[in-house]
Motif scaffolding. Structure first.
Motif, short mmCIF file in Angstrom:
data_model
loop_
_atom_site.label_atom_id
_atom_site.label_comp_id
_atom_site.label_asym_id
_atom_site.label_seq_id
_atom_site.Cartn_x
_atom_site.Cartn_y
_atom_site.Cartn_z
N MET A 1 0.83 -1.19 0.00
CA MET A 1 0.00 0.00 0.00
C MET A 1 0.87 1.25 0.00
O MET A 1 0.62 2.21 -0.72
N TYR A 2 1.92 1.25 0.82
CA TYR A 2 2.79 2.42 0.90
C TYR A 2 3.58 2.60 -0.40
O TYR A 2 3.92 3.72 -0.76
N ALA A 3 3.85 1.50 -1.10
CA ALA A 3 4.52 1.61 -2.40
C ALA A 3 3.60 2.31 -3.40
O ALA A 3 4.05 3.13 -4.21
N ARG A 4 2.29 1.98 -3.36
CA ARG A 4 1.34 2.64 -4.25
C ARG A 4 1.22 4.11 -3.93
O ARG A 4 0.94 4.93 -4.80
N ARG A 5 1.41 4.46 -2.66
CA ARG A 5 1.30 5.85 -2.23
C ARG A 5 2.64 6.56 -2.29
O ARG A 5 2.92 7.44 -1.47
N GLY A 6 3.46 6.18 -3.22
CA GLY A 6 4.76 6.82 -3.36
C GLY A 6 5.24 6.81 -4.79
O GLY A 6 4.63 6.21 -5.68
N GLY A 7 6.36 7.50 -5.04
CA GLY A 7 6.93 7.57 -6.37
C GLY A 7 6.53 8.86 -7.07
O GLY A 7 5.56 9.53 -6.70
N TYR A 8 7.28 9.20 -8.11
CA TYR A 8 7.06 10.47 -8.79
C TYR A 8 5.70 10.53 -9.50
O TYR A 8 5.05 11.58 -9.52
N ASN A 9 5.26 9.40 -10.08
CA ASN A 9 3.98 9.41 -10.79
C ASN A 9 2.82 9.70 -9.85
O ASN A 9 1.89 10.44 -10.20
N TYR A 10 2.87 9.12 -8.64
CA TYR A 10 1.82 9.40 -7.68
C TYR A 10 1.89 10.85 -7.21
O TYR A 10 0.87 11.52 -7.06
N PHE A 11 3.13 11.33 -6.98
CA PHE A 11 3.31 12.73 -6.58
C PHE A 11 2.75 13.67 -7.65
O PHE A 11 2.05 14.64 -7.34
N LYS A 12 3.04 13.38 -8.91
CA LYS A 12 2.57 14.21 -10.02
C LYS A 12 1.04 14.22 -10.06
O LYS A 12 0.42 15.28 -10.25
N SER A 13 0.41 13.07 -9.87
CA SER A 13 -1.04 12.98 -9.85
C SER A 13 -1.62 13.78 -8.69
O SER A 13 -2.61 14.51 -8.85
N ASP A 14 -1.00 13.63 -7.52
CA ASP A 14 -1.47 14.33 -6.33
C ASP A 14 -1.32 15.84 -6.49
O ASP A 14 -2.17 16.61 -6.03
N MET A 15 -0.25 16.28 -7.13
CA MET A 15 -0.08 17.71 -7.38
C MET A 15 -1.16 18.24 -8.30
O MET A 15 -1.59 19.39 -8.17
N GLY A 16 -1.60 17.42 -9.23
CA GLY A 16 -2.69 17.83 -10.10
C GLY A 16 -3.96 18.10 -9.31
O GLY A 16 -4.68 19.08 -9.56
N ILE A 17 -4.23 17.24 -8.34
CA ILE A 17 -5.40 17.44 -7.47
C ILE A 17 -5.25 18.71 -6.65
O ILE A 17 -6.19 19.48 -6.49
N LEU A 18 -4.05 18.95 -6.11
CA LEU A 18 -3.82 20.16 -5.31
C LEU A 18 -4.03 21.41 -6.16
O LEU A 18 -4.63 22.40 -5.70
N GLN A 19 -3.54 21.39 -7.39
CA GLN A 19 -3.73 22.54 -8.28
C GLN A 19 -5.21 22.75 -8.56
O GLN A 19 -5.71 23.90 -8.59
N TRP A 20 -5.93 21.65 -8.76
CA TRP A 20 -7.37 21.74 -9.00
C TRP A 20 -8.08 22.33 -7.79
O TRP A 20 -8.96 23.19 -7.92
N LYS A 21 -7.69 21.90 -6.58
CA LYS A 21 -8.29 22.45 -5.35
C LYS A 21 -8.05 23.94 -5.26
O LYS A 21 -8.96 24.73 -4.94
N TYR A 22 -6.81 24.36 -5.50
CA TYR A 22 -6.46 25.78 -5.38
C TYR A 22 -7.22 26.62 -6.40
O TYR A 22 -7.79 27.67 -6.05
N LYS A 23 -7.27 26.18 -7.65
CA LYS A 23 -7.96 26.93 -8.70
C LYS A 23 -9.45 27.08 -8.41
O LYS A 23 -10.09 28.04 -8.83
N ASN A 24 -10.01 26.10 -7.69
CA ASN A 24 -11.45 26.13 -7.39
C ASN A 24 -11.76 26.67 -6.00
O ASN A 24 -12.89 26.55 -5.53
N GLY A 25 -10.76 27.26 -5.34
CA GLY A 25 -10.99 27.90 -4.06
C GLY A 25 -11.18 26.96 -2.89
O GLY A 25 -11.73 27.36 -1.85
N LEU A 26 -10.73 25.72 -3.03
CA LEU A 26 -10.90 24.75 -1.95
C LEU A 26 -9.67 24.66 -1.05
O LEU A 26 -9.68 23.93 -0.07
N MET A 27 -8.62 25.42 -1.38
CA MET A 27 -7.45 25.54 -0.51
C MET A 27 -6.76 26.86 -0.81
O MET A 27 -6.89 27.41 -1.92
N SER A 28 -6.01 27.37 0.17
CA SER A 28 -5.30 28.63 0.00
C SER A 28 -3.95 28.39 -0.68
O SER A 28 -3.48 27.25 -0.77
N LEU A 29 -3.31 29.48 -1.10
CA LEU A 29 -1.99 29.37 -1.73
C LEU A 29 -0.98 28.84 -0.72
O LEU A 29 -0.12 28.02 -1.07
N LEU A 30 -1.07 29.29 0.52
CA LEU A 30 -0.17 28.81 1.57
C LEU A 30 -0.35 27.31 1.79
O LEU A 30 0.64 26.57 1.91
#
Length: 273
Positions: A213-242
């Motif tokens: 499970m921890y292997a699935r939750r790691g690596g650059y591909n997972y990080f890249k996917s997760d960053m996409g979600i964070l960007q989507w949250k920020y653009k839609n006002g669901l999280m602050s820039l900080l």
């Protein structure tokens, strides 16, 4: 009596004995049993798993396997599976976890008495190897307002524990593909459209964890996917820039820099209770 569905999916890497245990935990071992279990088979599976599913179908009359010829991924398989569900309330379940016997008795009653909630989840325990070897718990907020605030940094719902209102899920476009973040993307779209979500304080599901499970939750591909979600949250006002930059730094260190064993320790020490 309230009718509800259970939506599960299995694919080639799932173990037959784990799938049997998971299916039994949401059917014959429940104090309140569903009207149907939609079991989506995502592409070719092993002979053992196919045989197990066929045996379960004979034993449990409301188990309805749906066989897909090709693997389409979790987001797509759940979107397709939601169309097969015939009830407004749809409970999710993963193929290698174990629902507690009174899960649906508590959850379905709560959803019936709280029609304002589009999703109701619960707390989870996590085990390694055997269900009695519980190593951690993932506790999430119960209140809808707290869940909305919590979403900025982490998922406010344990996906394998949720029960959803089908109409609300379809209203926001249902499940959609997003590598390992299909659930996070769905919660965000529900929150954006004004739907409320919440959790029971009770442990509803015992979840299988380990190095894989921890292997699935790691690596650059997972990080890249997760960053996409964070960007989507920020653009839609669901999280602050900080909050965005804080999450970027922490997740890069955990997902990219840490080896699996250390990542597992980090999750248990800082992300679990």
């Amino acid at each position: 009596m309230i009718s509800f569905s259970v939506l599960m999916s299995v694919y080639r890497n799932d173990k037959a004995d784990c799938v049997r245990t998971a299916v039994e935990s949401v059917t014959i071992r429940q104090t309140l049993q569903p009207a149907e279990v939609i079991l989506m088979v995502d592409g070719p599976v092993s002979v053992d798993l196919k045989q197990t599913i066929n045996e379960l179908e004979k034993q449990i009359c409301y188990l309805k396997p749906v066989w897909l010829k090709e693997n389409v991924g979790l987001g797509n398989i759940l979107r397709i599976g939601m169309e097969y569900c015939t009830n407004e309330l749809v409970a999710r379940m993963d193929a290698d976890d174990i629902s507690l016997p009174d899960r649906f008795e508590k959850q379905i009653e709560y959803m019936f008495s709280h029609p304002e909630l589009a999703v109701v989840g619960g707390q989870i325990s996590e085990f390694i190897d055997t269900p009695t070897n519980i190593v951690s718990y993932r506790r999430v907020p119960c209140n809808s307002t707290e869940c909305r605030r919590y979403y900025a940094n982490r998922d406010p719902l344990n996906h394998m524990s949720v029960c959803l209102r089908r109409s609300a899920v379809l209203d926001v476009g249902s499940y959609q593909p997003w590598h390992l973040d299909e659930d996070t993307f769905l919660w965000g779209r529900l929150l954006l459209k004004g739907y409320e979500v919440g959790n029971l304080p009770d442990i509803l599901v015992n979840v299988r964890v380990g190095a894989q499970m921890y292997a699935r939750r790691g690596g650059y591909n997972y990080f890249k996917s997760d960053m996409g979600i964070l960007q989507w949250k920020y653009k839609n006002g669901l999280m602050s820039l900080l909050q965005y930059y804080y999450n970027y730094v922490v997740r890069f260190m955990v997902y990219v820099m840490m080896p699996n064993k250390l990542r597992g320790c980090f999750f248990r020490l800082f992300m679990r209770k």
